[in-house]
Each structure stands twice: as structure tokens, then as C-alpha cells.
Motif scaffolding. Structure first.
Motif, short mmCIF file in Angstrom:
data_model
loop_
_atom_site.label_atom_id
_atom_site.label_comp_id
_atom_site.label_asym_id
_atom_site.label_seq_id
_atom_site.Cartn_x
_atom_site.Cartn_y
_atom_site.Cartn_z
N GLN A 128 1.07 -1.07 -0.31
CA GLN A 128 0.12 0.28 0.16
C GLN A 128 0.79 1.24 -0.16
OE1 GLN A 128 -3.23 0.02 -0.34
NE2 GLN A 128 -3.69 -2.12 -0.52
N VAL A 129 2.10 1.19 0.48
CA VAL A 129 3.08 2.18 0.33
C VAL A 129 3.60 2.09 -0.93
CG1 VAL A 129 4.50 3.17 1.25
CG2 VAL A 129 3.91 1.81 3.29
N LEU A 130 3.84 1.37 -1.58
CA LEU A 130 4.15 1.79 -2.88
C LEU A 130 3.15 2.01 -3.88
CD1 LEU A 130 7.20 -1.44 -2.79
CD2 LEU A 130 7.08 1.04 -2.83
N ALA A 131 2.04 1.60 -3.74
CA ALA A 131 0.39 2.10 -3.91
C ALA A 131 0.45 3.66 -4.33
CB ALA A 131 -0.58 1.16 -3.40
N ARG A 132 0.67 4.26 -3.04
CA ARG A 132 1.45 4.95 -3.17
C ARG A 132 2.25 6.41 -3.13
NH1 ARG A 132 -2.10 3.05 -0.57
NH2 ARG A 132 -4.12 3.80 0.45
N ARG A 133 3.43 5.20 -3.79
CA ARG A 133 4.59 6.23 -3.99
C ARG A 133 5.33 5.19 -4.40
NH1 ARG A 133 7.72 9.75 0.73
NH2 ARG A 133 5.77 10.95 0.41
#
Length: 496
Positions: A128-133
């Protein structure tokens, strides 16, 4: 003193490594300046490892702003730093419930879940972190490592790096991360070098940072090629300490120690507490057969061993070590060695042992206090790189446990964040009685030299023995073969 004058004075003290003085200036500010200086105060508290004080500030902010997502996020982050992971998880979830969907909050959540051994949920949170950045390099590295440590296939663990680089192919931090991952999962050094350099070339991503990584990889199979990379890195970024450090190492591997010694004193003058520079300087001096003017060739004076004390509540040291072994085994929750660390064929605890709420583990810090103070007393004062930092006091800067299996070892390495480092033996295989299997050796660098150096000293592990030594001293474990694991605790010490 005006706000600006106070801030500048504190920054000057911090630049001179007087963090306590810098903090005192900030904390003595009048009330009307306190709010403006809060960020500096927190930064200095963190640098001094006063995490309880940071958390207290963050709790006050939540109390005064209970509907603030930012306040809950900041408290969650502070609690995570302290190892208060249940609370960190709660406040990260509160921040999200109040509207925070920032990748910074997701990574705090992911780290709390990981520390709580809720690994599947942690992996999803990192995603989810990487989905946002998508270029959040820390999240890429930590997601890949989580998949690797919990037994995922190599191609699965590599995928976060590949996905990030598909979107950001020239990002030097991501390129370095993939190269590091490839090294620690066993990719051939030449193949790893080619993968890195091809990716950088195809993405027009050549940079000093990439050249420095290419240097490191090439040192393992072509020292002359490594030196060319290092020279390019220095040409690209003449003031970059990492590039110059890698140039010095390349000169050593190319048997040009005299040339390395032309630059290393200048680098040490610019960064006198850089442990890698001190290690390279000591190596160059030994390669030339000279006495070390910095005193780092005196193994007997700098490397000392003693048994830890028996903590209150245990009849004797063997009884304590038996309980400590059980407590540590519960903390070894992964199945593989971590990416970017020295150990091979073993596991490392994922949480700083100072933050583990277990009375058996916490008693360890009482058990080592006497031997550490005895070491400091024997070390004494002086002008060399180790003794000149001696203040008479100390604090632990990090603590972890390693469990090596049969065939396991530590590569030769240093501890870049420490002043003094350690190895404490909790449970030892019988192999240590066969020659030097499982022993710790000092003073041998981790790279090939035309004329290999002999260890300055070897120490045989015995249960309860604590070995203390400068963090800038190369050290590693000789491989052993034995069905019984080798269980240790290590910690770093910095002056207080």
C-alpha cells in the motif's frame, strides 16, 4: 537571544558534535520561542536516543489535538521507534481513520505489523505504501526483505525492485537497492555488475552513486575495472565522500596502498568518526608493514574479553544463559539472513533488543554494564580515534541477536554507526573446539588483497563471554559445521 540566534547557536553546537549542548540551548528557550524550535528539539532528542522524551511530546500533541491525523501519525512513529508496537499500530490506524492516507503513515503501520510478526499483513501494508509512492526506496527495500526473510522465492522478493525500476529506471537509490538485493541472494558478482550497468546505461542513469555501486561490485572480479568506476565517480561528484571512500578501497585492492594513504588522511580529517575510513587507513598501513600511527594495530589493547555478570534473580551465569537462550529463540522469527548484513546461513532478530518487553532480555543490559565499564577504564584516554571520544560514560546504540546454523559465518565487516562494538556468546556449538571453527577474527578486510593479511587476534567463543572492540576494526566469524546453532547477542556502544 533572538529565535534566529538561538537556532543558529544550536546548529553550530550540533555541527561540533555537542548534541547535549545544542539540546540545552533549545530547551532553555523562552515559551514564546518553544513552538518554533520544537522540530529542532525533537531532532536532537532523537539523535541522543531519548525516545521516551520524543514520545512524551507526541502524546501531549495527541492529547491537545485528539482529532489530528498528523498528531496520531507522529505518535505512532515515535512509539514504533521505542518498540511499543501495539500502541504504534493503534495510533497509525487512528491517523488513517482521521483521514491520513499518506505513504508515511502506511510505512509506520507496516513496520508495526512486522514487529508484531503479522507478516502477511505487513507485506500488504508495504504494498500500500508503494501504491501511493512508487519510488519510496525504503518501502521497496523493506517489502523485498520481508518476502525474502519469510521464505518467499527469490524472484518474488526481487519483484518490488523490478516494479519500482519499471517506473523510475534511472533512480540511483533504486538501482543500488536492486544490486544490494542481488548480492545478498547469491547472484554472481559479474552478472550483478552487468545488470546494474546495463540498466543505468539504458535509462541514461549514469551517476556518481551508480558508479560507486559498480565499483563495489567490480572489486569482486576485476579490480582494474573497479578502479575505473571509482575514478569516474570522483570525477562526477568531487566532494562525495562515498565516491572517495570507494576510490581508496579500489586502490588497496589494486595493491596501491601508498596512493590510498595520500587521500585517506584528508578524508579522515573531513569525517573523523567515519568508521570505514579508519578501517581502510588501518588496512593500508598494515599492507605496507608499518606501525599504525592511529594505534589501530594494537589488538591486545583494543580487543578485550570478559564474562558478563550474573543478573539479580539467577543463581549463576549458566542458569541465566539458559533462560536467555529461550527468550532469544522466541525473537528469531525469520528463516533467512537479512539483506545488507554480514551474516550468512542464519537469522537475525528483527527488533532492537532494547525495545523487547521481556525481563530476561532486559536483564542482559545489567549483566553487561560491569564488563563495558571495565573495558572503558582499561581503554583510558588518548588522542587516537578511539580514545579521544572517551567521555567516561556510554550508551547502547543498537542491540540484536544472531543465530548461525551449520556452515554459517559473518563476513568481515565493521559497524558504521558505532564507537565500540561487541560479540556476546549465549549458546555455542562443539565445533569451536575443533581448530578455529566459529571463532571471531579481527583485522582482516572483506576484500581480496594481493598479499592477504593475517588476523590481529582470534577469540574463541565460550558461553557468557563478551568481546569488546572498536567499531572500525574489521571482524568476522570463521565458518563452522555443527548441527547446534551458534547464538550470540551483539550491540554497539557510543559515548554518552
Amino acid at each position: 537571544m533572538t529565535l534566529q540566534q538561538r537556532a543558529q547557536a544550536a546548529q553550530q553546537r550540533a555541527a561540533q558534535r555537542d548534541l547535549k549542548g545544542a539540546l540545552a540551548l533549545i530547551e532553555s528557550a523562552p515559551p514564546e520561542q518553544a513552538a518554533e524550535l520544537l522540530a529542532m528539539r525533537i531532532a536532537y532528542l532523537k539523535a541522543l536516543d531519548r525516545r521516551d522524551d520524543v514520545a512524551a511530546i507526541r502524546r501531549q500533541q495527541v492529547a491537545s489535538q485528539p482529532k489530528s491525523a498528523i498528531a496520531h501519525h507522529n505518535l505512532a512513529s515515535a512509539l514504533g521507534d521505542m518498540g511499543r508496537n501495539e500502541e504504534a499500530l493503534f495510533h497509525a490506524q487512528q491517523a488513517m481513520a482521521l483521514g491520513s492516507d499518506a505513504p508515511e503513515t502506511w510505512i509506520v503501520l507496516a513496520r508495526a505489523l512486522q514487529a508484531l510478526q503479522r507478516f502477511d499483513e505487513a507485506i500488504e501494508a508495504f504494498r500500500q505504501v508503494l501504491a501511493r509512492r512508487s519510488d519510496y526506496a525504503e518501502a521497496v527495500t523493506e517489502l523485498a526483505q520481508m518476502i525474502w526473510l519469510t521464505g518467499g522465492e527469490v524472484h518474488q522478493a526481487r519483484q518490488p525492485h523490478l516494479d519500482a525500476l519499471a517506473k523510475h529506471p534511472a533512480n540511483p537509490v533504486l538501482l543500488r537497492g536492486l544490486a544490494t538485493f542481488n548480492e545478498y541472494v547469491g547472484m554472481d558478482p559479474r552478472e550483478n555488475w552487468r545488470d546494474l550497468t546495463d540498466r543505468a546505461k539504458n535509462a541514461s542513469g549514469q551517476s556518481a552513486a551508480v558508479e560507486t555501486v559498480a565499483t563495489y561490485l567490480a572489486l569482486k572480479f576485476d579490480p582494474a575495472l573497479a578502479l575505473r568506476h571509482a575514478e569516474r565517480a570522483v570525477d562526477m561528484a568531487g566532494q562525495d565522500l562515498a565516491a572517495w571512500t570507494m576510490l581508496a578501497q579500489s586502490l588497496l585492492v589494486n595493491n596501491r596502498a601508498n596512493e590510498a594513504l595520500e587521500i585517506l588522511p584528508q578524508l579522515i580529517a573531513a569525517a573523523p568518526e567515519d568508521q570505514s575510513l579508519l578501517a581502510y587507513h588501518a588496512t593500508a598501513i598494515r599492507m605496507l608493514g608499518r606501525a599504525d600511527p592511529l594505534g589501530l594495530d594494537n589488538g591486545d589493547a583494543l580487543i578485550r574479553a570478559a564474562n558478563i555478570d550474573t543478573p539479580e534473580g539467577w543463581a549463576d551465569l549458566p542458569a541465566y544463559l539458559a533462560d536467555l537462550k529461550i527468550a532469544l529463540e522466541r525473537q528469531h522469527s525469520f528463516v533467512r539472513h537479512p539483506i545488507g548484513q554480514s551474516l550468512r546461513h542464519g537469522t537475525q532478530t528483527p527488533v532492537d533488543l532494547r525495545r523487547v518487553d521481556d525481563p530476561v532480555i532486559q536483564a542482559f543490559f545489567t549483566a553487561i554494564d560491569g564488563p563495558v565499564r571495565q573495558y572503558l577504564s582499561a581503554l583510558g584516554q588518548g588522542n587516537d580515534p578511539v580514545r579521544r571520544r572517551h567521555t567516561g560514560g556510554y550508551r547502547i546504540a543498537g542491540c540484536w541477536s544472531v543465530r548461525l546454523g551449520s556452515g554459517g559465518f559473518h563476513e568481515q565487516h565493521i559497524h558504521p554507526q558505532g564507537w565500540l562494538s561487541s560479540a556476546c556468546y549465549i549458546d555455542i556449538p562443539e565445533a569451536v573446539d575443533r581448530g578455529h571453527e566459529g571463532w571471531i577474527g579481527f583485522g582482516v578486510p572483506p576484500f581480496h588483497l594481493a598479499n592477504p593479511l593475517e588476523p590481529l587476534k582470534l577469540e574463541k567463543p565460550t558461553p557468557g563471554k563478551l568481546v569488546l572492540f572498536p567499531s572500525c576494526m574489521w571482524h568476522g566469524t570463521i565458518p563452522f559445521e555443527d548441527p547446534r546453532p551458534r547464538l550470540t547477542i551483539a550491540f554497539d556502544v557510543v559515548p554518552d
